[in-house]
Scaffold this motif. Structure first.
Motif, PDB file in Angstrom:
ATOM      1  N   GLY A  96      13.958  -1.084   7.514  1.00 25.90           N
ATOM      2  CA  GLY A  96      14.804  -1.954   8.272  1.00 25.90           C
ATOM      3  C   GLY A  96      14.330  -2.121   9.677  1.00 25.90           C
ATOM      4  N   ALA A  99      11.793  -4.820   9.463  1.00 32.44           N
ATOM      5  CA  ALA A  99      12.223  -6.312   9.120  1.00 32.44           C
ATOM      6  C   ALA A  99      13.027  -6.737  10.470  1.00 32.44           C
ATOM      7  CB  ALA A  99      13.471  -6.015   8.221  1.00 32.44           C
ATOM      8  N   VAL A 100      13.531  -5.849  11.349  1.00 32.13           N
ATOM      9  CA  VAL A 100      14.279  -6.542  12.381  1.00 32.13           C
ATOM     10  C   VAL A 100      13.312  -6.900  13.653  1.00 32.13           C
ATOM     11  CG1 VAL A 100      15.955  -5.892  14.403  1.00 32.13           C
ATOM     12  CG2 VAL A 100      16.428  -5.364  12.254  1.00 32.13           C
ATOM     13  N   ALA A 103      11.781 -10.067  12.032  1.00 34.45           N
ATOM     14  CA  ALA A 103      12.687 -11.411  12.140  1.00 34.45           C
ATOM     15  C   ALA A 103      13.229 -11.702  13.562  1.00 34.45           C
ATOM     16  CB  ALA A 103      13.866 -10.884  11.410  1.00 34.45           C
ATOM     17  N   TYR A 111      18.642   3.154  11.248  1.00 33.61           N
ATOM     18  CA  TYR A 111      19.507   2.787  10.149  1.00 33.61           C
ATOM     19  C   TYR A 111      19.865   4.062   9.340  1.00 33.61           C
ATOM     20  CZ  TYR A 111      18.700  -2.074  10.923  1.00 33.61           C
ATOM     21  OH  TYR A 111      18.788  -3.216  11.812  1.00 33.61           O
ATOM     22  N   VAL A 140      20.419  -5.993   7.860  1.00 36.32           N
ATOM     23  CA  VAL A 140      19.160  -6.203   7.345  1.00 36.32           C
ATOM     24  C   VAL A 140      19.524  -6.567   5.943  1.00 36.32           C
ATOM     25  CG1 VAL A 140      16.931  -5.570   6.462  1.00 36.32           C
ATOM     26  CG2 VAL A 140      17.698  -5.094   8.896  1.00 36.32           C
ATOM     27  N   SER A 141      19.097  -7.715   5.069  1.00 36.57           N
ATOM     28  CA  SER A 141      19.479  -7.957   3.888  1.00 36.57           C
ATOM     29  C   SER A 141      18.088  -8.101   3.036  1.00 36.57           C
ATOM     30  CB  SER A 141      20.507  -9.166   3.670  1.00 36.57           C
ATOM     31  OG  SER A 141      20.740  -9.489   2.339  1.00 36.57           O
ATOM     32  N   LEU A 172      13.999 -11.869   2.982  1.00 41.19           N
ATOM     33  CA  LEU A 172      14.581 -10.897   3.931  1.00 41.19           C
ATOM     34  C   LEU A 172      15.755 -11.896   4.892  1.00 41.19           C
ATOM     35  CD1 LEU A 172      14.912  -8.867   6.209  1.00 41.19           C
ATOM     36  CD2 LEU A 172      12.847  -9.499   6.918  1.00 41.19           C
ATOM     37  N   VAL A 174      18.048 -11.414   8.170  1.00 41.73           N
ATOM     38  CA  VAL A 174      18.649 -10.673   9.319  1.00 41.73           C
ATOM     39  C   VAL A 174      19.574 -11.157   9.908  1.00 41.73           C
ATOM     40  CG1 VAL A 174      17.953  -9.361  11.276  1.00 41.73           C
ATOM     41  CG2 VAL A 174      16.438  -9.226   9.156  1.00 41.73           C
ATOM     42  N   THR A 207      21.439  -3.812   1.568  1.00 39.29           N
ATOM     43  CA  THR A 207      21.961  -4.230   2.800  1.00 39.29           C
ATOM     44  C   THR A 207      21.728  -2.942   3.750  1.00 39.29           C
ATOM     45  OG1 THR A 207      23.435  -5.983   2.146  1.00 39.29           O
ATOM     46  CG2 THR A 207      23.935  -5.002   4.097  1.00 39.29           C
TER      47      THR A 207
END
Length: 213
Positions: A96, A99-100, A103, A111, A140-141, A172, A174, A207
């Motif tokens: 997570g 990912a952030v 993005a 998380y 985050v998806s 992904l 976000v 998620t």
């Protein structure tokens, strides 16, 4: 897909909302799928979510870290078998945060919630906001399996304006900042579109959220 005539670009759907196609490679998708199958087993496994009005969600769900139910969080499956929620794994927290960073270029606190939704060909998700957390950290998806139409809207209403985004296996999405409380949903799943090498019939959405609890 291994190759595309027109590669799908990174796209900012709205300020704070970013779509990164193909972010997960095939090996990572397989690893996550195997883990989801383990998490879906009872106790505290995959369940049908019942709404306060007496209806049921067509996407089935399993939770990690904190158990979500309409409209709050608990440490046990209060609307299911009553057992303790499964722990949130560190590897999902690491995923997570990465990912952030990829993005939106932010560093986020740990998380601690995963909501894993399974969609068969007939499942949908109505327009809603992720507003039961005490934290405003980005959501985050991650998508596995069948392609879906992901409808990303505005923060004021469930209706237009919204943007429909095609989410494929490995994608992904976000959303944080000014888009953190935007309404969103899944009006359609395209059955039979999952990568054959994944061995999945249907769609899984993982998620990740920061509870702030």
């Amino acid at each position: 897909m291994d190759a595309e005539l027109f590669p799908r670009p990174r796209t900012q759907i709205a300020p704070g909302a970013v779509h990164l196609p193909g972010w997960l490679d095939t090996d990572r998708q397989r690893e996550l799928l195997a883990a989801c199958r383990d998490w879906a087993r009872p106790p505290a496994g995959l369940r049908t979510v019942r709404t306060p009005g007496g209806g049921t969600m067509t996407a089935r769900q399993v939770c990690l870290g904190w158990h979500w139910y309409p409209y709050g969080y608990a440490r046990t499956v209060v609307d299911g078998d009553g057992t303790p929620v499964k722990p949130f794994p560190d590897r999902l927290g690491d995923l997570g945060r990465r990912a952030v960073r990829d993005a939106v270029g932010e560093d986020v606190a740990a998380y601690d919630i995963a909501l894993i939704n399974f969609y068969d060909a007939d499942a949908r998700m109505g327009m809603h906001r992720d507003s039961d957390e005490k934290s405003d950290a980005p959501v985050v998806s991650l998508s596995l399996g069948d392609t879906c139409v992901f409808r990303f809207g505005n923060t004021e209403t469930r209706t237009r304006p919204y943007t429909d985004v095609e989410l494929r296996s490995g994608d992904l999405f976000v959303f944080g900042g000014p888009a953190r409380l935007a309404f969103h949903g899944v009006p359609r799943v395209h059955a039979g579109t999952a990568p054959p090498e994944l061995g999945l019939t249907g769609r899984l959405n993982i998620t990740l959220r920061v509870s702030g609890l």
